[in-house]
Design an enzyme around this catalytic site. Structure first.
Site, PDB file in Angstrom:
ATOM      1  CB  CYS A   1      27.565  32.973  43.519  1.00  0.00           C
ATOM      2  SG  CYS A   1      28.434  32.197  44.867  1.00  0.00           S
TER       3      CYS A   1
ATOM      4  CG  HIS B   1      31.314  35.597  41.704  1.00  0.00           C
ATOM      5  ND1 HIS B   1      30.204  36.203  42.242  1.00  0.00           N
ATOM      6  CD2 HIS B   1      31.596  34.566  42.534  1.00  0.00           C
ATOM      7  CE1 HIS B   1      29.830  35.582  43.340  1.00  0.00           C
ATOM      8  NE2 HIS B   1      30.655  34.575  43.549  1.00  0.00           N
TER       9      HIS B   1
ATOM     10  CD  GLU C   1      29.712  39.157  40.224  1.00  0.00           C
ATOM     11  OE1 GLU C   1      29.633  38.357  39.275  1.00  0.00           O
ATOM     12  OE2 GLU C   1      29.598  38.820  41.411  1.00  0.00           O
TER      13      GLU C   1
END
Lengths: 79, 226
Positions: free
Chosen positions: B85, B202, B204
Site C-alpha cells: 500500500c 494488504h 497482512e
C-alpha cells in the site's frame, strides 16, 4: 529571491479532480469552459542573489523532490 | 529468517505486518525512519499507512528519509523488499519500482475486500500460490491507480513481473472488477530482478481465519520456503 513553481499533471495523464471541477463549473452554467486541469503551486524564497544560480537550485528541487516527472510537469516563475 | 519493518510517522499497518511475520516464525525487528543502520535482514517490509501525512505526494517524503538510503542499498544488492500500500507508493517514489500510483479513478478512498488473480507465481513472493488461482485480500487506499508508460508495461507483461491483477469472483479481469482504475487491473508489480514487490492489497490483514481469511499467509510462507 522568490520563485513560484507550478506543477500540473502531464496532458496524457487523467486528472480526475480537474474533471470533477470542470463538470461542476459546466453544471453551474459556465458554457464557455473548454478544459480545466488542476495542479499545485509552491512558493519558494531563496537566499541567493544570482538569478541563474537560483533558477538552477529550484530546478534541482523540482527534479529531486517536488515533481514526479513520470506523471507531472512544472514551470518555474520568478515572482 | 530475519525481517525488518520500517516505521514512519503515520505508518499504521506496521504492527499488523509485524504480528503476521512473527506468527509465521520470522525474527522481526522494527526500524525507525530516522535510523541510519538496518539490522541484518533477509526481508524488508515497508508497511501501509500515511507516512508523513501523505504530504506533497503519497510516499514522496518517506522516500527521502534516512533509513530509505539503506533500504535502497540493500534492495540493490538483492535483499527481498516488500512494499504494501503506502509501502508500494514509497518504493515507486524511490525509483526502485517504475511507474506511478495516481488518485483512484472514482476519486474515492476505497476500502473493501477484493479478488485477485495470481497471474505469475514464478517469484519468491508468490510461489506458494497456484497460478491463476483467485484470492481475496483487503484494499484501503486513495492513490492506487497504477500507471506506467507503454514500453514499461510491455516489459512487465513480457517478463512476468505482474504477480496479481484485480478480478471478479469468477476470475474475469475487466473494468467492473477494477476498484481504482489501475492500468490493466494491475494490483502489484516486481522489479526486473524480482526481489522487490510493491502491491496495493494488504496480505497482512488476511492471515487469520477468525477475523478475516487466511489468503495472505502464502505470500509470507513463499518467502520462507527455499
Amino acid at each position: 529571491m522568490k520563485f513560484a513553481v507550478i506543477i500540473t499533471l502531464k496532458k496524457d495523464v487523467l486528472d480526475p479532480q480537474g474533471k470533477v471541477v470542470e463538470q461542476t463549473l459546466h453544471s453551474m452554467g459556465i458554457n464557455s469552459l473548454k478544459n480545466l486541469r488542476q495542479g499545485k503551486y509552491i512558493e519558494i524564497d531563496l537566499n541567493e542573489s544570482d538569478e541563474k544560480i537560483a533558477h538552477n537550485i529550484i530546478e534541482e528541487m523540482c527534479k529531486k523532490l517536488l515533481v514526479n516527472l513520470i506523471i507531472e510537469e512544472y514551470k518555474i516563475r520568478k515572482i | 529468517m530475519n525481517s525488518s519493518v520500517i516505521v514512519f510517522p503515520g505508518s499504521n499497518c506496521d504492527r499488523d505486518v509485524a504480528t503476521a511475520l512473527i506468527n509465521l516464525q520470522f525474527k522481526n525487528k522494527m526500524v525507525w525512519h530516522k535510523d541510519s543502520e538496518l539490522p541484518k535482514s533477509d526481508l524488508i517490509v515497508i508497511p501501509g499507512g500515511f507516512s508523513y501525512g501523505d504530504y506533497l505526494r503519497s510516499g514522496a517524503i518517506a522516500a527521502k528519509s534516512n533509513i530509505l538510503k539503506e533500504v535502497i542499498k540493500a534492495a540493490k544488492s538483492g535483499c527481498l523488499v516488500l512494499g504494501i500500500c503506502n509501502g508500494f507508493q514509497i518504493l515507486i517514489e524511490t525509483g526502485l519500482l517504475q511507474g506511478a500510483l495516481l488518485r483512484n479513478k472514482n476519486l474515492k478512498f476505497v476500502s473493501k475486500d477484493i479478488n485477485l488473480k495470481i497471474i505469475n507465481n514464478d517469484n519468491k513472493f508468490c510461489k506458494n500460490y497456484k497460478k491463476n488461482s483467485i484470492i481475496n485480500l483487503n484494499i484501503a487506499h486513495n492513490e492506487g491507480n497504477y500507471f506506467t508508460q507503454k514500453d514499461h508495461l510491455k516489459e512487465l507483461e513480457d517478463n512476468n513481473l505482474i504477480p496479481f491483477k484485480y478480478c471478479d469472483i469468477e476470475g474475469s479481469i475487466n473494468e467492473s472488477s477494477n476498484p481504482n482504475g489501475s492500468l490493466n487491473n494491475i494490483a502489484g508489480i516486481l522489479n526486473n530482478k524480482k526481489n522487490i514487490l510493491g502491491m496495493m492489497p494488504h496480505p497482512e490483514r488476511m492471515v487469520n481465519s477468525l477475523i478475516s481469511n487466511s489468503n495472505g499467509i502464502e505470500l509470507f510462507t513463499s518467502i520462507l520456503s527455499k
